[in-house]
Scaffold this motif. Structure first.
Motif, PDB file in Angstrom:
ATOM      1  N   ALA A 109       0.828  -1.203   0.000  1.00 46.15           N
ATOM      2  CA  ALA A 109       0.000   0.000   0.000  1.00 46.15           C
ATOM      3  C   ALA A 109       0.866   1.258   0.000  1.00 46.15           C
ATOM      4  CB  ALA A 109      -0.934  -0.005   1.209  1.00 46.15           C
ATOM      5  N   ALA A 110       1.948   1.251   0.783  1.00 44.46           N
ATOM      6  CA  ALA A 110       2.837   2.413   0.846  1.00 44.46           C
ATOM      7  C   ALA A 110       3.517   2.661  -0.498  1.00 44.46           C
ATOM      8  CB  ALA A 110       3.878   2.206   1.947  1.00 44.46           C
ATOM      9  N   GLN A 111       3.966   1.591  -1.155  1.00 45.72           N
ATOM     10  CA  GLN A 111       4.612   1.737  -2.457  1.00 45.72           C
ATOM     11  C   GLN A 111       3.628   2.258  -3.502  1.00 45.72           C
ATOM     12  OE1 GLN A 111       6.382  -2.055  -3.341  1.00 45.72           O
ATOM     13  NE2 GLN A 111       7.869  -1.932  -1.669  1.00 45.72           N
ATOM     14  N   ALA A 112       2.396   1.753  -3.453  1.00 42.39           N
ATOM     15  CA  ALA A 112       1.380   2.209  -4.404  1.00 42.39           C
ATOM     16  C   ALA A 112       1.053   3.680  -4.184  1.00 42.39           C
ATOM     17  CB  ALA A 112       0.118   1.359  -4.257  1.00 42.39           C
ATOM     18  N   LEU A 151      -3.528   9.667  -5.009  1.00 41.87           N
ATOM     19  CA  LEU A 151      -4.528   8.681  -4.618  1.00 41.87           C
ATOM     20  C   LEU A 151      -4.439   8.339  -3.135  1.00 41.87           C
ATOM     21  CD1 LEU A 151      -4.339   6.081  -7.552  1.00 41.87           C
ATOM     22  CD2 LEU A 151      -5.930   7.997  -7.278  1.00 41.87           C
ATOM     23  N   ALA A 152      -5.581   7.995  -2.560  1.00 47.39           N
ATOM     24  CA  ALA A 152      -5.629   7.463  -1.199  1.00 47.39           C
ATOM     25  C   ALA A 152      -5.555   5.949  -1.296  1.00 47.39           C
ATOM     26  CB  ALA A 152      -6.917   7.890  -0.505  1.00 47.39           C
ATOM     27  N   VAL A 153      -4.478   5.357  -0.781  1.00 47.10           N
ATOM     28  CA  VAL A 153      -4.271   3.911  -0.861  1.00 47.10           C
ATOM     29  C   VAL A 153      -4.068   3.359   0.545  1.00 47.10           C
ATOM     30  CG1 VAL A 153      -2.919   2.030  -1.873  1.00 47.10           C
ATOM     31  CG2 VAL A 153      -3.154   4.205  -3.106  1.00 47.10           C
ATOM     32  N   THR A 154      -4.861   2.376   0.920  1.00 50.50           N
ATOM     33  CA  THR A 154      -4.745   1.740   2.226  1.00 50.50           C
ATOM     34  C   THR A 154      -4.737   0.227   2.051  1.00 50.50           C
ATOM     35  OG1 THR A 154      -7.162   1.785   2.506  1.00 50.50           O
ATOM     36  CG2 THR A 154      -5.917   3.624   3.436  1.00 50.50           C
ATOM     37  N   GLY A 155      -4.425  -0.496   3.131  1.00 47.73           N
ATOM     38  CA  GLY A 155      -4.433  -1.953   3.094  1.00 47.73           C
ATOM     39  C   GLY A 155      -5.018  -2.503   4.374  1.00 47.73           C
ATOM     40  N   GLU A 156      -5.614  -3.679   4.283  1.00 47.62           N
ATOM     41  CA  GLU A 156      -6.226  -4.293   5.457  1.00 47.62           C
ATOM     42  C   GLU A 156      -6.171  -5.811   5.326  1.00 47.62           C
ATOM     43  OE1 GLU A 156     -10.289  -3.790   8.175  1.00 47.62           O
ATOM     44  OE2 GLU A 156      -9.848  -2.437   6.503  1.00 47.62           O
ATOM     45  N   VAL A 157      -6.023  -6.487   6.453  1.00 46.90           N
ATOM     46  CA  VAL A 157      -6.027  -7.946   6.494  1.00 46.90           C
ATOM     47  C   VAL A 157      -7.342  -8.399   7.111  1.00 46.90           C
ATOM     48  CG1 VAL A 157      -4.891 -10.007   7.411  1.00 46.90           C
ATOM     49  CG2 VAL A 157      -3.516  -8.033   6.712  1.00 46.90           C
TER      50      VAL A 157
END
Length: 285
Positions: free
Chosen positions: A75-78, A85-91
């Protein structure tokens, strides 16, 4: 839900990375936020047991931390590569197909790779992509990596859409027209028909029916270049062939006549596994 987030099934595999790239490119055009979703499936001999499994059953806390770090870094690289853009990640925890289907109810678009690398539970194996495409609550795009025979650069290729007059295919037509207009690429509308005695006589009527469904979209996007093709044969073969020079193939969740069963069983698997470009499965909410 135009401004709802783009949800990307992500497991670090090559297919998932290609799906993420596609989603980020789409978000650049639409302005939608992007969320990476890694579905963490805890398995025992008896099957999925969910969080709270007894200590010592794989995967352990270390494996989960590795997954969280994988998603955080991706997510950080994207976000760094796409600063607007707002890019986040979740498990998430649970069976991948079920979790992604549930999360799709809150998403504007769900993007998947056609299969994963096994990893932590085999996220996005072929059967998962087919299941989510068939039952997701929002449009689902399946992106394949290294499709055999794919053009080197289909960025200027048309958006192809299969129509048969059914309500789901009309929803798919609107989805396809919007994306073709946004990308300033042609829209190719395809309808399958079955050759037979007297079949040729009905071709003008078939074409007129397609043109009637196109009328509101021609008014909405007057600059959009549109072609209409009536193709003899099966819907799956028609769309797979059209995908050779398309940037995206769009279909409704189910159809009638020419597209009957388009996204059920073996036909959907043919399209997802053999299309030369990404496939969008669109349904009414």
């Amino acid at each position: 839900m135009r401004d709802a987030e783009i949800l990307v099934g992500y497991d670090g595999s090559t297919d998932a990375s290609v799906a993420l790239d596609w989603a980020l490119d789409e978000a650049e055009q639409s302005g939608q936020p992007v969320r990476l979703a890694y579905v963490f499936e805890w398995l025992t001999v008896a099957g999925w047991v969910g969080p709270g499994v007894a200590p010592g059953v794989w995967p352990d806390d270390t494996a989960r931390r590795q997954v969280q770090e994988l998603v955080r870094e991706a997510a950080a690289q994207a976000a760094a590569a796409h600063p607007g853009l707002a890019v986040t990640g979740e498990v998430y925890d649970g069976p991948p197909a079920l979790v992604l289907q549930e999360r799709s109810a809150e998403a504007g678009l769900l993007v998947l790779g056609s299969r994963g690398h096994g990893g932590f539970g085999g996220l996005l194996a072929g059967s998962t992509a087919v299941a989510v495409a068939a039952h997701g609550h929002c449009p689902v795009v399946v992106v394949r990596d290294g499709a055999a025979g794919a053009p080197a650069d289909a960025s200027g290729g048309p958006v192809a859409v299969g129509v048969d007059g059914s309500e789901p295919s009309l929803v798919a037509l609107g989805f396809a027209a919007e994306r073709a207009a946004r990308r300033q690429v042609p829209l190719r509308v395809l309808r399958a028909w079955t050759p037979g005695p007297g079949a040729a006589a009905g071709v003008p009527e078939e074409r007129a029916a397609v043109e009637e469904t196109l009328e509101p979209w021609r008014r909405t996007y007057p600059e959009l270049a549109v072609t209409v093709d009536l193709v003899p044969g099966s819907p799956a073969a028609m769309l797979i062939e059209a995908s050779r020079d398309a940037r995206l193939v769009v279909v409704g969740s189910r159809g009638r006549g020419g597209l009957a069963g388009m996204l059920l069983g073996s036909v959907s698997q043919q399209l997802i596994q053999h299309s030369h470009c990404p496939v969008a499965v669109v349904r009414e909410r």
